[in-house]
Write a protein that holds these residues in place. Sequence first.
Motif, short mmCIF file in Angstrom:
data_model
loop_
_atom_site.label_atom_id
_atom_site.label_comp_id
_atom_site.label_asym_id
_atom_site.label_seq_id
_atom_site.Cartn_x
_atom_site.Cartn_y
_atom_site.Cartn_z
N SER A 142 46.72 48.23 50.07
CA SER A 142 47.14 46.86 51.49
C SER A 142 48.72 46.66 51.11
O SER A 142 49.78 46.13 51.87
CB SER A 142 46.57 45.78 51.03
OG SER A 142 45.74 45.26 49.96
N GLU A 204 45.53 32.77 52.20
CA GLU A 204 44.22 33.04 53.28
C GLU A 204 45.03 34.19 53.76
O GLU A 204 44.67 34.95 54.18
CB GLU A 204 43.76 31.84 53.24
CG GLU A 204 43.45 30.75 53.21
CD GLU A 204 42.00 29.97 53.81
OE1 GLU A 204 42.75 29.26 54.95
OE2 GLU A 204 41.81 28.64 52.51
N GLY A 207 45.47 37.41 52.64
CA GLY A 207 44.41 37.63 51.76
C GLY A 207 43.90 38.22 53.41
O GLY A 207 43.14 39.65 53.43
N GLU A 208 43.93 37.70 54.73
CA GLU A 208 43.11 38.13 55.51
C GLU A 208 44.04 39.79 56.19
O GLU A 208 43.28 40.64 56.88
CB GLU A 208 43.49 37.44 57.01
CG GLU A 208 42.67 36.31 56.52
CD GLU A 208 42.65 34.78 58.03
OE1 GLU A 208 43.04 35.57 58.68
OE2 GLU A 208 42.14 33.83 57.45
N GLN A 210 46.06 41.82 54.25
CA GLN A 210 45.35 42.63 52.92
C GLN A 210 44.30 43.14 53.53
O GLN A 210 43.54 44.89 53.29
CB GLN A 210 45.90 42.49 51.77
CG GLN A 210 46.41 41.32 51.04
CD GLN A 210 46.30 40.97 49.65
OE1 GLN A 210 45.65 40.12 49.96
NE2 GLN A 210 47.47 41.11 48.97
N GLU A 211 43.12 42.43 53.60
CA GLU A 211 41.85 43.12 54.51
C GLU A 211 41.67 44.34 55.19
O GLU A 211 41.84 45.10 55.84
CB GLU A 211 40.35 41.87 54.53
CG GLU A 211 39.57 42.60 55.08
CD GLU A 211 38.42 41.23 55.42
OE1 GLU A 211 37.09 41.61 55.42
OE2 GLU A 211 38.73 40.67 55.02
N VAL A 246 45.12 36.67 45.07
CA VAL A 246 44.18 36.09 44.63
C VAL A 246 42.92 36.73 45.46
O VAL A 246 41.87 36.36 45.14
CB VAL A 246 44.52 34.42 46.02
CG1 VAL A 246 43.01 33.98 46.21
CG2 VAL A 246 44.89 33.50 45.39
N SER A 247 43.04 37.82 45.95
CA SER A 247 42.01 38.31 47.02
C SER A 247 41.42 39.43 46.13
O SER A 247 40.22 39.98 46.74
CB SER A 247 42.20 38.99 48.43
OG SER A 247 43.84 39.49 48.62
N GLU A 248 42.12 39.78 45.04
CA GLU A 248 41.87 40.85 44.31
C GLU A 248 41.77 42.01 44.92
O GLU A 248 40.86 42.95 44.47
CB GLU A 248 40.43 40.24 43.99
CG GLU A 248 40.42 38.90 42.85
CD GLU A 248 38.33 39.10 42.27
OE1 GLU A 248 37.83 39.96 42.62
OE2 GLU A 248 38.50 37.70 41.73
N ARG A 249 42.72 42.22 46.17
CA ARG A 249 42.49 43.09 45.85
C ARG A 249 43.60 45.11 45.53
O ARG A 249 44.21 44.40 44.65
CB ARG A 249 43.73 43.91 47.77
CG ARG A 249 42.83 42.27 48.83
CD ARG A 249 41.36 43.31 49.16
NE ARG A 249 40.93 41.80 50.28
CZ ARG A 249 39.47 41.93 50.72
NH1 ARG A 249 38.98 43.42 50.71
NH2 ARG A 249 39.62 41.18 51.43
N TRP A 315 43.20 35.22 39.82
CA TRP A 315 44.31 35.40 39.44
C TRP A 315 45.31 35.71 39.41
O TRP A 315 46.20 36.67 38.64
CB TRP A 315 45.07 34.68 40.80
CG TRP A 315 45.01 33.72 40.82
CD1 TRP A 315 44.98 31.90 41.03
CD2 TRP A 315 46.58 33.07 40.04
NE1 TRP A 315 45.74 30.73 40.55
CE2 TRP A 315 47.33 32.08 40.14
CE3 TRP A 315 48.02 33.75 40.12
CZ2 TRP A 315 48.16 31.13 40.27
CZ3 TRP A 315 48.98 33.92 39.65
CH2 TRP A 315 48.97 31.97 39.47
#
Length: 400
Positions: A142, A204, A207-208, A210-211, A246-249, A315
């Motif tokens: 991502s 946030e 992160g969204e 990235q997902e 933070v999202s650990e992607r 993170w």
Amino acid sequence: MLGLILFEWAYASLSRHRDGNEERDKLFAPFRRTDVHRWARWKFYPGALILPIRAILFVLPILLFTLVCFLVKRCRLHNYDKGPLRPGCVKSWVDASCLWGSWLSMKIIGLTVRQRFLNGFDYSEWLGPGYEEIYRKDLTTSTIIANHLSHLWDPFIIDQYSPFAAVLEANLRNDCILGTVADALNSLYIDRGGSKEYLQKRVEAIGERQEAIEKSDGQLNRLLIFPAGACDNGSVLSPLRKGPFVSERRVTPVVARLDLTATVSISADVVDIVPSLIIHLCWLGCQTVEQLVLPDFEPTEYLFDTHADKGPERWKIIAWAVRDAMSKASGLPASDLPCRLKVPYDNYLNQRTDEDPVPQMLEYLESIGQAPPTAGDGLFFSPGKGTSSNQVMAAELADH
């Protein structure tokens, strides 16, 4: 004549950068200019004579790309209210015009990017044995993580590797030019502010996105993020912030290495963009930026268990590991100098204030119990030692 006038203005505006105050500049090693001691007016006068022509040629490819983005939006070839561009003729047209536009502008300025894919780089030191076997399958990486050298040149350099989406302030979406280009690149818009609430919303939102990119099967451009948050001079890797971690992607680390012996460096460390661009357009020399693309990095539980001492939050452990890997792959030392200390130095050099930045730096050094460096010392550098295979790779890169 116009070119000479513009050059003299830019050269005069950089007088504090050129004053040779080593006692001051050695305190700000990651941010100081590495090239001004090689400057002389006669080296720039030939280029200043043709500055207007070079400026037009430099801007023209950028304008053509902007025109393509404008046509896509105004001719309703795509409705951005229904989502970003998806693969197809229109997106291929946009990506190609962006790639060739940035390539032509760099050629006009004398800048070449040499890519090296470090596919054999080993993350076992951080992620544990057999880490690739536990990577999540069937997802798109991502995020591109890169060191930050210049607000102007970094997007050009990264675009030679991959189309990307930027992270921009929400109010730029309504901008006639920037908003049009940003929409075409699938950019992410975020309301920015200084409060903890705004910062949390920003993390946030990243992160969204990235997902969504991971699940898009390559239909969405990867995010391009410079976690350092501020430009340095290319001699170090600055501390990384939390946004993309933070999202650990899964992320792709990319390191740009500059020629620190160049007469004019492309780094925007402590130089405002307009004087910097004028100096570049007046310099007729060429330089090459080496772009090192590391394998994808996906956090594992081994990382958090084995390196728990690297930070109180997950993170922070990821950010440490990514920067440490980038350092060992590129040979660039890590610098722990807080970027906030660049601000007074930058303001002073660019004549926005007459307040000496040295006392604030000395106060910081005293607070952490570190003595001021002597001439030639690397301040706040933490060069690491890689695994044997990675050491060989870094040594081979150093020879080039």
